[in-house]
Scaffold this motif. Structure first.
Motif, short mmCIF file in Angstrom:
data_model
loop_
_atom_site.label_atom_id
_atom_site.label_comp_id
_atom_site.label_asym_id
_atom_site.label_seq_id
_atom_site.Cartn_x
_atom_site.Cartn_y
_atom_site.Cartn_z
N ALA A 79 17.42 80.21 80.18
CA ALA A 79 17.02 81.47 79.54
C ALA A 79 18.12 82.52 79.69
CB ALA A 79 15.72 81.97 80.15
N GLY A 80 18.64 82.68 80.90
CA GLY A 80 19.70 83.64 81.11
C GLY A 80 20.96 83.30 80.35
N ALA A 81 21.34 82.02 80.42
CA ALA A 81 22.53 81.59 79.68
C ALA A 81 22.33 81.76 78.19
CB ALA A 81 22.84 80.13 80.01
N GLY A 82 21.11 81.47 77.72
CA GLY A 82 20.83 81.60 76.29
C GLY A 82 20.97 83.03 75.80
N LEU A 83 20.56 84.00 76.61
CA LEU A 83 20.72 85.40 76.21
C LEU A 83 22.19 85.75 76.04
CD1 LEU A 83 18.06 87.22 78.42
CD2 LEU A 83 17.98 86.80 75.96
N ARG A 126 30.89 82.64 68.54
CA ARG A 126 31.47 81.73 69.53
C ARG A 126 30.45 81.49 70.63
NH1 ARG A 126 34.66 82.82 73.99
NH2 ARG A 126 34.78 85.01 73.36
N LEU A 127 30.39 80.24 71.12
CA LEU A 127 29.52 79.88 72.24
C LEU A 127 30.44 79.47 73.40
CD1 LEU A 127 26.87 77.80 70.26
CD2 LEU A 127 26.51 80.05 71.29
N GLY A 139 23.83 79.44 66.78
CA GLY A 139 23.30 79.40 68.14
C GLY A 139 22.00 80.16 68.33
N PRO A 140 21.93 81.44 67.91
CA PRO A 140 20.69 82.20 68.12
C PRO A 140 19.45 81.57 67.49
CG PRO A 140 22.50 83.70 67.68
CD PRO A 140 23.03 82.31 67.46
N LEU A 188 24.72 83.57 75.49
CA LEU A 188 25.25 82.79 74.37
C LEU A 188 24.86 83.39 73.04
CD1 LEU A 188 24.56 79.20 75.76
CD2 LEU A 188 26.81 80.24 75.43
N ALA A 189 23.59 83.79 72.91
CA ALA A 189 23.13 84.38 71.65
C ALA A 189 23.87 85.68 71.36
CB ALA A 189 21.63 84.62 71.70
N GLY A 190 24.04 86.51 72.38
CA GLY A 190 24.72 87.78 72.19
C GLY A 190 26.17 87.62 71.78
N VAL A 191 26.86 86.69 72.43
CA VAL A 191 28.27 86.46 72.09
C VAL A 191 28.40 85.83 70.71
CG1 VAL A 191 30.38 85.24 72.77
CG2 VAL A 191 28.93 86.28 74.52
#
Length: 221
Positions: free
Chosen positions: A75-79, A90-91, A201-202, A81-84
């Motif tokens: 969940a934290g990583a996904g936030l 880019r992921l 990604g998002p 990754l989605a923001g970037v």
């Protein structure tokens, strides 16, 4: 072990208040390449609120067990990754690869502690299939998927596959549906054209969250 709602709320709020601001900083710094960059207050608030909601959902779904660590880390990583991905398409491996390692390790510990070996095997198989199919799609159409998307699909295959084949299929479907709707909205509002590159990604992450949110806790593991 299930927790009472006030305890779930306290755990989620504590994690969000401690980790959320750091996640917001990682988004702006990875997006800009500037290690001194600071997020806007609204970005920090969004990270705190979203992380709190996601952690609460994880604890409600799994209870207290090592698998909760895997889903909370994702969940934290996904936030981030989605923001970037939204900012610069880019992921980053600096976020994605540690998440894969942490989630796989936590699910292995969960299997040792709870005997959820069938779920772990299903997750590993789903991760491999998702990665191979995404890699083939990447080779066939490089402009469609980035390699970061391929690795993200492998991670989501692991987590959703661990939760169940139905959850995996729902996550893929909802991710594709979310991406299609978002693309149509962007075109309709003239913020993108039919040939514009849209971050994938998002929507994938949103589909995974929706699928897990509708999963039955009793069927996990």
């Amino acid at each position: 072990m299930p927790l009472e709602p006030p305890v779930v709320a306290a755990v989620a709020a504590g994690c969000a208040l401690v980790i959320g601001p750091w996640l917001a900083r990682r988004v702006v710094r990875l997006s800009s390449g500037d290690e001194e960059a600071r997020p806007r207050p609204v970005g920090t608030l969004a990270a705190v609120v979203l992380l709190g909601a996601l952690v609460a959902g994880v604890v409600e779904l799994t209870g207290v067990r090592p698998a909760a660590v895997a889903l909370a880390w994702a969940a934290g990583a996904g936030l981030v990754l989605a923001g970037v991905d939204l900012a610069v398409h880019r992921l980053p491996d600096r976020v994605l690869l540690p998440a894969v390692a942490a989630c796989a390790t936590a699910l292995l510990i969960d299997a040792v502690a709870t005997g959820s070996w069938p779920a772990l095997a299903r997750g590993a198989l789903a991760a491999g299939v998702a990665f191979v199919l995404a890699a083939a799609a990447r080779i066939a159409s490089p402009e469609g998927l980035g390699f970061g998307d391929v690795k993200l699909l492998g991670l989501l295959g692991l987590l959703l596959g661990w939760a169940g084949w139905g959850v995996l299929l729902a996550g893929v479907f909802l991710g594709l549906l979310t991406g299609a709707v978002a693309s149509l909205v962007l075109v309709a509002t003239r913020r993108a054209g039919w040939r514009s590159a849209v971050p994938f990604g998002p929507p994938l992450l949103a589909g995974a969250v929706l699928a897990l949110a509708t999963a039955a806790p009793a069927g996990l593991g």
